[in-house]
Design a protein around this motif. Structure first.
Motif, PDB file in Angstrom:
ATOM      1  N   THR A 306       0.819  -1.219   0.000  1.00  0.00           N
ATOM      2  CA  THR A 306       0.000   0.000   0.000  1.00  0.00           C
ATOM      3  C   THR A 306       0.851   1.265   0.000  1.00  0.00           C
ATOM      4  O   THR A 306       0.562   2.231  -0.718  1.00  0.00           O
ATOM      5  CB  THR A 306      -0.933   0.009   1.225  1.00  0.00           C
ATOM      6  OG1 THR A 306      -1.793  -1.128   1.165  1.00  0.00           O
ATOM      7  CG2 THR A 306      -1.774   1.282   1.260  1.00  0.00           C
ATOM      8  N   TYR A 307       1.917   1.271   0.774  1.00  0.00           N
ATOM      9  CA  TYR A 307       2.672   2.494   0.980  1.00  0.00           C
ATOM     10  C   TYR A 307       3.953   2.605   0.144  1.00  0.00           C
ATOM     11  O   TYR A 307       4.546   3.687   0.073  1.00  0.00           O
ATOM     12  CB  TYR A 307       3.038   2.630   2.462  1.00  0.00           C
ATOM     13  CG  TYR A 307       1.847   2.920   3.345  1.00  0.00           C
ATOM     14  CD1 TYR A 307       1.298   4.197   3.413  1.00  0.00           C
ATOM     15  CD2 TYR A 307       1.257   1.901   4.094  1.00  0.00           C
ATOM     16  CE1 TYR A 307       0.199   4.460   4.214  1.00  0.00           C
ATOM     17  CE2 TYR A 307       0.153   2.151   4.901  1.00  0.00           C
ATOM     18  CZ  TYR A 307      -0.379   3.435   4.952  1.00  0.00           C
ATOM     19  OH  TYR A 307      -1.473   3.695   5.739  1.00  0.00           O
ATOM     20  N   CYS A 308       4.398   1.538  -0.495  1.00  0.00           N
ATOM     21  CA  CYS A 308       5.707   1.568  -1.169  1.00  0.00           C
ATOM     22  C   CYS A 308       5.644   1.389  -2.675  1.00  0.00           C
ATOM     23  O   CYS A 308       6.692   1.302  -3.319  1.00  0.00           O
ATOM     24  CB  CYS A 308       6.617   0.486  -0.584  1.00  0.00           C
ATOM     25  SG  CYS A 308       6.929   0.667   1.182  1.00  0.00           S
ATOM     26  N   ALA A 309       4.459   1.308  -3.252  1.00  0.00           N
ATOM     27  CA  ALA A 309       4.360   1.079  -4.694  1.00  0.00           C
ATOM     28  C   ALA A 309       3.199   1.875  -5.269  1.00  0.00           C
ATOM     29  O   ALA A 309       2.296   2.305  -4.537  1.00  0.00           O
ATOM     30  CB  ALA A 309       4.173  -0.413  -4.961  1.00  0.00           C
ATOM     31  N   PRO A 310       3.187   2.069  -6.584  1.00  0.00           N
ATOM     32  CA  PRO A 310       2.028   2.719  -7.213  1.00  0.00           C
ATOM     33  C   PRO A 310       0.744   1.971  -6.879  1.00  0.00           C
ATOM     34  O   PRO A 310       0.751   0.734  -6.762  1.00  0.00           O
ATOM     35  CB  PRO A 310       2.353   2.624  -8.713  1.00  0.00           C
ATOM     36  CG  PRO A 310       3.825   2.498  -8.783  1.00  0.00           C
ATOM     37  CD  PRO A 310       4.230   1.728  -7.569  1.00  0.00           C
ATOM     38  N   LYS A 311      -0.347   2.683  -6.746  1.00  0.00           N
ATOM     39  CA  LYS A 311      -1.579   2.052  -6.267  1.00  0.00           C
ATOM     40  C   LYS A 311      -2.178   1.056  -7.252  1.00  0.00           C
ATOM     41  O   LYS A 311      -2.979   0.204  -6.859  1.00  0.00           O
ATOM     42  CB  LYS A 311      -2.612   3.118  -5.912  1.00  0.00           C
ATOM     43  CG  LYS A 311      -3.081   3.953  -7.094  1.00  0.00           C
ATOM     44  CD  LYS A 311      -4.113   4.970  -6.631  1.00  0.00           C
ATOM     45  CE  LYS A 311      -4.628   5.815  -7.797  1.00  0.00           C
ATOM     46  NZ  LYS A 311      -5.654   6.786  -7.349  1.00  0.00           N
ATOM     47  N   ASP A 312      -1.782   1.143  -8.522  1.00  0.00           N
ATOM     48  CA  ASP A 312      -2.416   0.281  -9.506  1.00  0.00           C
ATOM     49  C   ASP A 312      -1.533  -0.866  -9.997  1.00  0.00           C
ATOM     50  O   ASP A 312      -1.976  -1.702 -10.782  1.00  0.00           O
ATOM     51  CB  ASP A 312      -2.847   1.103 -10.722  1.00  0.00           C
ATOM     52  CG  ASP A 312      -1.682   1.829 -11.376  1.00  0.00           C
ATOM     53  OD1 ASP A 312      -0.646   2.014 -10.704  1.00  0.00           O
ATOM     54  OD2 ASP A 312      -1.796   2.188 -12.560  1.00  0.00           O
ATOM     55  N   LYS A 313      -0.254  -0.925  -9.533  1.00  0.00           N
ATOM     56  CA  LYS A 313       0.631  -1.920 -10.123  1.00  0.00           C
ATOM     57  C   LYS A 313       1.861  -2.154  -9.262  1.00  0.00           C
ATOM     58  O   LYS A 313       2.390  -1.226  -8.656  1.00  0.00           O
ATOM     59  CB  LYS A 313       1.085  -1.433 -11.508  1.00  0.00           C
ATOM     60  CG  LYS A 313       1.737  -2.496 -12.380  1.00  0.00           C
ATOM     61  CD  LYS A 313       0.710  -3.376 -13.051  1.00  0.00           C
ATOM     62  CE  LYS A 313       1.318  -4.219 -14.146  1.00  0.00           C
ATOM     63  NZ  LYS A 313       0.359  -5.129 -14.759  1.00  0.00           N
ATOM     64  N   ILE A 314       2.307  -3.413  -9.225  1.00  0.00           N
ATOM     65  CA  ILE A 314       3.641  -3.708  -8.701  1.00  0.00           C
ATOM     66  C   ILE A 314       4.338  -4.622  -9.695  1.00  0.00           C
ATOM     67  O   ILE A 314       3.696  -5.213 -10.573  1.00  0.00           O
ATOM     68  CB  ILE A 314       3.599  -4.357  -7.303  1.00  0.00           C
ATOM     69  CG1 ILE A 314       2.980  -5.751  -7.359  1.00  0.00           C
ATOM     70  CG2 ILE A 314       2.905  -3.489  -6.306  1.00  0.00           C
ATOM     71  CD1 ILE A 314       3.175  -6.538  -6.081  1.00  0.00           C
ATOM     72  N   GLY A 315       5.642  -4.756  -9.535  1.00  0.00           N
ATOM     73  CA  GLY A 315       6.404  -5.555 -10.482  1.00  0.00           C
ATOM     74  C   GLY A 315       6.506  -7.009 -10.079  1.00  0.00           C
ATOM     75  O   GLY A 315       6.039  -7.907 -10.792  1.00  0.00           O
ATOM     76  N   ALA A 316       7.107  -7.269  -8.915  1.00  0.00           N
ATOM     77  CA  ALA A 316       7.374  -8.658  -8.547  1.00  0.00           C
ATOM     78  C   ALA A 316       7.527  -8.807  -7.049  1.00  0.00           C
ATOM     79  O   ALA A 316       7.782  -7.840  -6.314  1.00  0.00           O
ATOM     80  CB  ALA A 316       8.640  -9.153  -9.245  1.00  0.00           C
ATOM     81  N   PHE A 317       7.391 -10.048  -6.619  1.00  0.00           N
ATOM     82  CA  PHE A 317       7.628 -10.440  -5.237  1.00  0.00           C
ATOM     83  C   PHE A 317       8.556 -11.652  -5.264  1.00  0.00           C
ATOM     84  O   PHE A 317       8.273 -12.655  -5.921  1.00  0.00           O
ATOM     85  CB  PHE A 317       6.311 -10.793  -4.551  1.00  0.00           C
ATOM     86  CG  PHE A 317       6.451 -11.460  -3.211  1.00  0.00           C
ATOM     87  CD1 PHE A 317       6.910 -10.751  -2.110  1.00  0.00           C
ATOM     88  CD2 PHE A 317       6.121 -12.804  -3.037  1.00  0.00           C
ATOM     89  CE1 PHE A 317       7.039 -11.364  -0.860  1.00  0.00           C
ATOM     90  CE2 PHE A 317       6.235 -13.423  -1.807  1.00  0.00           C
ATOM     91  CZ  PHE A 317       6.700 -12.709  -0.715  1.00  0.00           C
ATOM     92  N   PHE A 318       9.689 -11.539  -4.568  1.00  0.00           N
ATOM     93  CA  PHE A 318      10.648 -12.635  -4.449  1.00  0.00           C
ATOM     94  C   PHE A 318      10.567 -13.223  -3.050  1.00  0.00           C
ATOM     95  O   PHE A 318      10.482 -12.486  -2.065  1.00  0.00           O
ATOM     96  CB  PHE A 318      12.083 -12.128  -4.644  1.00  0.00           C
ATOM     97  CG  PHE A 318      12.530 -11.977  -6.068  1.00  0.00           C
ATOM     98  CD1 PHE A 318      13.370 -12.921  -6.653  1.00  0.00           C
ATOM     99  CD2 PHE A 318      12.136 -10.887  -6.836  1.00  0.00           C
ATOM    100  CE1 PHE A 318      13.809 -12.781  -7.952  1.00  0.00           C
ATOM    101  CE2 PHE A 318      12.569 -10.726  -8.141  1.00  0.00           C
ATOM    102  CZ  PHE A 318      13.412 -11.679  -8.706  1.00  0.00           C
ATOM    103  N   ALA A 319      10.671 -14.535  -2.952  1.00  0.00           N
ATOM    104  CA  ALA A 319      10.776 -15.183  -1.645  1.00  0.00           C
ATOM    105  C   ALA A 319      11.459 -16.533  -1.801  1.00  0.00           C
ATOM    106  O   ALA A 319      11.314 -17.201  -2.835  1.00  0.00           O
ATOM    107  CB  ALA A 319       9.416 -15.368  -1.000  1.00  0.00           C
TER     108      ALA A 319
END
Length: 546
Positions: A306-319
């Protein structure tokens, strides 16, 4: 020193018995296997000094103490599981020569273990041999890499056969190995993970996965877990979240770190959170099928998105399915699945790093992510993929893989004939030797035996893991969970080496003992390792009592 101007004193060369302090004095003392000791020197005056020091140490009982310790260590080593393999006689440069060559010609940034690093020259299945032919039980497998055992005969035979035909051609031409292996590898993965890109290491694979994710989504913002390790290249250093692996270099552009979901030391977690036969020693009010800690940590994911990315899109999540370098940290049940759902809801792709957990190491499943009941958009793999031969891969969907056709992209050595042949034979051996089943059954036994040490020793704070992916966290005391001081951890680590057991260390403070052996180890090997660890912990308790 000019040998023409000096005299030498030489006696019988001793067998190594682990008296590290005496070696530092340039004295080699042996009092168990052979009732003699040897002094090597080139100057007579120096010998007089050494003899004087010996007398002084004898007066304070130091020699007697070290002799008893040597006796104990040698007696312990005698109980190592038998092995009829006989290593070849080593004829290369000495340990001291290699040390000098390393100082002169290799980067000081290359990490080594132990105060006096071991020089190894040969391996056989779960064992390694030093220059003198001493046998070590390898419980770290080249950092979770030698998955089938050192110089496994079937893998070795297949490798030599391919090397007699063709080593390298690059992928501008067809060659059989890459196509056959791609089909075999993807047969172990669920749909739609059916397209491979081969590289040479885990860092390369994660670097490529990040590129593909950002091209596919059109968004740079990427999320990783604190405590993660995804490589040490200029780009993947940004994905890694352990300060000990950072340089002052701009590598973390648009990469955001989420608070780690650690059931042992994190703010949430309890005795039923982990997918493991051993749980954290914390109270828990969760009902069957529920994990409150997972739900609370997923709120942290929601806040980060919510607070660290554009509200309509994120790129990726690594784990990582289980964090490796961070001391085998396991996420609460349901956490990875919930995080992936949130990421996909925001248009991002989920990338699971199986560099350490893949190829059956966790026992229950061939891939670690299967234990989280999730199918990622991309899987990154290396290490065990080729049993120590340099190789890595990204496996993804056809749709995501197609983004690399937008420009020229090439990897000279990725997927070369030898690497693919080695990797193909690894999958065969895992199945034929039932290594995944061994990881599940013997790994669970190993964890439960280590848990007994947690009950026995105040400094064993946590035992965790799954299959042959195991970590034991050492603390000052169980209540505070304060990290055991580095010098004390180091002494325990050195004691393990003296008893001929090689394991790893992990965690940001290096206080987690890591056990990730070749998956061919036996119950006798596990029992010996647990006994050695118990002895090392007992030695620590006695040192602290003085």
């Amino acid at each position: 020193m000019n040998p023409k101007n000096s005299k030498s004193i030489t006696f019988h060369e001793p067998e190594k018995s682990g008296c590290c302090k005496l070696r530092r004095l340039h004295i080699i003392l042996i009092c168990v296997v052979r009732p003699t000791f040897t002094i090597f020197s080139h100057r007579e005056s120096y010998c007089k000094v050494v003899c004087t020091m010996l007398k002084m140490l004898s007066r304070v009982g130091f020699i007697r103490t070290m002799a008893v310790r040597s006796q104990s260590t040698a007696s312990f080593i005698a109980n190592m599981p038998p092995c009829d393999f006989v290593p070849e006689k080593y004829t290369g440069p000495s340990h001291d020569t290699m040390k000098q060559l390393r100082q002169n010609h290799l980067s000081s940034g290359q990490l080594t273990y132990y105060k006096d690093p071991i020089s190894l020259c040969q391996g056989h299945m779960q064992y390694l041999y030093d220059l003198e032919g001493n046998r070590y039980l390898d419980m770290f497998a080249g950092i979770a890499t030698v998955i089938a055992g050192h110089c496994h005969p079937k893998i070795q035979e297949a490798t030599l056969s391919q090397m007699g035909k063709m080593w390298h051609s690059t992928n501008i031409y067809y060659h059989p190995s890459i196509h056959e292996y791609a089909e075999k590898l993807t047969s172990t993965l669920p749909d739609p993970l059916k397209v491979c890109y081969f590289v040479n290491s885990g860092s390369e694979a994660n670097d490529l996965a990040l590129l593909m994710a950002r091209l596919y989504t059109g968004c740079m913002d990427t999320f990783v877990m604190r405590g993660a390790y995804h490589g040490a290249s200029p780009i993947t250093m940004g994905l890694t979240s352990l300060s000990t692996w950072f340089f002052n270099y701009p590598s973390a552009s648009s990469i955001h770190k989420i608070r780690n979901a650690d059931p042992y030391k994190g703010p949430y977690g309890g005795k039923a959170c982990r997918d493991s036969v051993v749980q954290a020693d914390r109270s828990c009010d969760c009902q069957p099928g529920q994990c409150m800690a997972s739900e609370q940590y997923l709120e942290e994911v929601k806040d980060a998105l919510t607070y660290c990315a554009p509200k309509d899109k994120i790129g990726a999540f690594f784990a990582e399915s289980i964090q490796g370098v961070n001391g085998t940290m396991q996420f609460p049940k349901g956490f990875i699945k919930g995080a992936v759902e949130q990421v996909r809801a925001r248009g991002g792709v989920a990338i699971l790093d199986e560099v350490q957990t893949g190829f059956g190491r966790t026992g229950e499943h061939f891939w670690g992510f299967q234990g989280h009941d999730v199918i990622p958009d991309m899987v990154v793999m290396a290490k065990g993929i080729a049993n120590g031969y340099p190789m890595g891969a990204v496996v993804t969907t056809k749709e995501i893989a197609s983004v690399l056709s937008r420009a020229l992209h090439f990897n000279t050595f990725g997927g070369n004939p030898v690497a693919c042949t080695v990797a193909s034979s690894v999958i065969d051996v895992i199945k034929e030797d039932k290594l995944q089943e061994n990881a599940q059954q013997l790994g669970s036994y190993f964890l439960l035996e280590l848990a007994k040490l947690r009950d026995e020793f105040e400094i064993v704070g946590d035992v965790r893991g799954k299959g042959f992916m195991i970590g034991v966290e050492l603390v000052a005391d169980k209540e505070s969970k304060v990290t055991l001081p580095a010098d004390q951890v180091g002494a325990i680590f050195e004691d393990m080496k003296e008893m001929r057991v090689l394991n790893g260390k992990g965690g940001v403070f290096g206080n987690v003992m890591r056990f990730k052996p070749p998956m061919c180890v036996t119950k006798a090997d596990v029992d010996y390792t647990v006994a050695a660890f118990r002895q090392a912990l007992t030695n620590h308790r006695e040192r602290q009592a003085k």
